[in-house]
Design an enzyme around this catalytic site. Structure first.
Site, mmCIF file in Angstrom:
data_model
loop_
_atom_site.group_PDB
_atom_site.id
_atom_site.type_symbol
_atom_site.label_atom_id
_atom_site.label_comp_id
_atom_site.label_asym_id
_atom_site.label_seq_id
_atom_site.Cartn_x
_atom_site.Cartn_y
_atom_site.Cartn_z
ATOM 1 N N HIS A 253 -9.488 0.859 -4.422
ATOM 2 C CA HIS A 253 -8.636 2.005 -4.059
ATOM 3 C C HIS A 253 -9.008 3.317 -4.764
ATOM 4 O O HIS A 253 -9.198 4.343 -4.142
ATOM 5 C CB HIS A 253 -7.180 1.654 -4.411
ATOM 6 C CG HIS A 253 -6.720 0.358 -3.843
ATOM 7 N ND1 HIS A 253 -6.203 0.231 -2.570
ATOM 8 C CD2 HIS A 253 -6.723 -0.891 -4.365
ATOM 9 C CE1 HIS A 253 -5.892 -1.038 -2.342
ATOM 10 N NE2 HIS A 253 -6.199 -1.746 -3.409
HETATM 11 O O1 RIB Z 1 -2.376 -0.428 -5.457
HETATM 12 C C1 RIB Z 1 -3.639 -0.119 -5.953
HETATM 13 C C2 RIB Z 1 -3.532 0.622 -7.235
HETATM 14 O O2 RIB Z 1 -2.883 -0.182 -8.190
HETATM 15 C C3 RIB Z 1 -4.900 0.967 -7.855
HETATM 16 O O3 RIB Z 1 -4.779 2.166 -8.570
HETATM 17 C C4 RIB Z 1 -5.149 -0.185 -8.790
HETATM 18 O O4 RIB Z 1 -5.956 0.191 -9.909
HETATM 19 C C5 RIB Z 1 -3.750 -0.480 -9.274
HETATM 20 O O5 RIB Z 1 -3.470 0.405 -10.338
#
Ligand code: RIB
Ligand code: CA
Length: 328
Positions: A253
């Site tokens: 992400h």
């Molecule tokens: O949902 C994904 C997010 O949550 C990303 O930033 C991952 O690193 C977790 O922090």
């Protein structure tokens, strides 16, 4: 390498974290970025682990970042109460199977919130802020400096899931779910920002799917010591996604949200009024988007849409390949 004055000052607020580590490495590999500071936020792991991870990573990347990138330790717990962490997703220390060197230096003496404020004041109107973990320390920074939304050039957020299933509870995304109160305060405060924040939520970031091929391409990219750290960390992430029923892959992400700030071609973004549910028995922490304007509120974010996922992965690998080659 652009000279100091022309580089873009950046503050990274992260809960490192496997995909956070990739986002940090991406920033280190861009020669047009000056990393003004890193705020370690509790989320994927306790704040002590997140801080140690950020210190260890900046040590491995010191040839690109320089020796003294400020790494500040944030709050132990979210504004809203008890901390939840994600050892199943990111491993017991937050870095999956990777082992980082014991940090040789200590964290910055300032709090994470104070580092936000000092970095923004040092670069008025120019600092680009990224929050790719819970919003705890950014919310605390707003208490110190309410003008923060106008001091930043722009804020980019990885968080939320709008009309899309969650990855934490059925309707909630991790970064918002860990500290809904903080996210609510940040979205309200940044509604006054001269330029709306970009919100990269799950419906956008889950377009990115790392495959075994991606892993192998990353492994082959450079002999730099950061590469095995990233691939060992990612292997845990693949194992988690496989155990969660997604097959041998990983939704990565954070680096997409960071890269899109420099390469807007990677995803479009549309204005939307978004708020955070705080009291729902089943939906606390859900990010709600008002597509039809029922709230009569001005849009407060630009929600990321239409991601060029393959273009992003190719771009990420190319920036890492070029950047790591510069490290002596
Ligand atoms: O949902 C994904 C997010 O949550 C990303 O930033 C991952 O690193 C977790 O922090
Ligand atoms: Ca994160």
């Amino acid at each position: 390498m652009p000279d100091e004055a022309l580089r873009i000052p950046v503050l990274l607020d992260c809960d490192t974290g496997i995909d956070d580590a990739l986002a940090l490495t991406y920033l280190a590999c861009r020669d047009d970025v000056e990393l003004a500071g890193i705020v370690s936020t509790a989320g994927n792991a306790e704040v002590a682990h997140v801080t140690a991870n950020n210190l260890g990573l900046t040590e491995l990347l010191a040839g690109l970042l320089g020796p003294g990138t400020p790494v500040a330790r944030g709050s132990e717990a979210p504004l809203g109460g008890e901390l939840m962490t994600a050892a199943d997703t990111h491993g017991p220390t937050g870095m999956g199977h990777a082992i980082l060197p014991e940090p040789a230096r200590a964290a910055d003496v300032r709090s994470g919130a104070q580092l936000w404020v000092d970095a923004a004041r040092a670069h008025p109107g120019r600092l680009v802020g990224f929050v790719i973990g819970p919003h705890t320390n950014l919310a605390l920074a707003l208490e110190i400096e309410p003008r923060l939304p106008r001091l930043l050039k722009r804020l980019h957020i990885m968080g939320g899931a709008i009309n899309h299933r969650g990855n934490t509870a059925p309707t909630t995304e991790w970064n918002i779910a860990v500290d809904p109160e903080a996210a609510h305060r940040v979205l309200a405060a940044f509604a006054q920002a001269p330029i709306r924040p970009v919100l990269g939520a799950l419906e956008a970031t889950e377009a990115v799917r790392f495959t075994q091929g991606t892993l192998e391409a990353l492994q082959a990219i450079s002999a730099h010591p950061i590469v095995p750290v990233l691939t060992d960390a990612l292997r845990w992430y693949f194992e988690f996604h496989e155990a969660d029923g997604f097959g041998w892959m990983a939704h990565v992400h954070d680096p997409l949200v960071v890269a899109q700030a420099f390469e807007p071609r990677l995803a479009s973004a549309v204005p939307l009024a978004v708020d955070v549910e705080l009291t729902g028995a089943l939906t606390r922490g859900e990010t709600v988007g008002d597509w039809l304007g029922r709230w009569n509120r001005e849009p407060n974010v630009e929600v990321m849409r239409e991601v060029d996922a393959d273009g992003f992965v190719a771009h990420l690998l190319e920036v890492l390949r070029r950047g790591l080659r510069r490290d002596p």
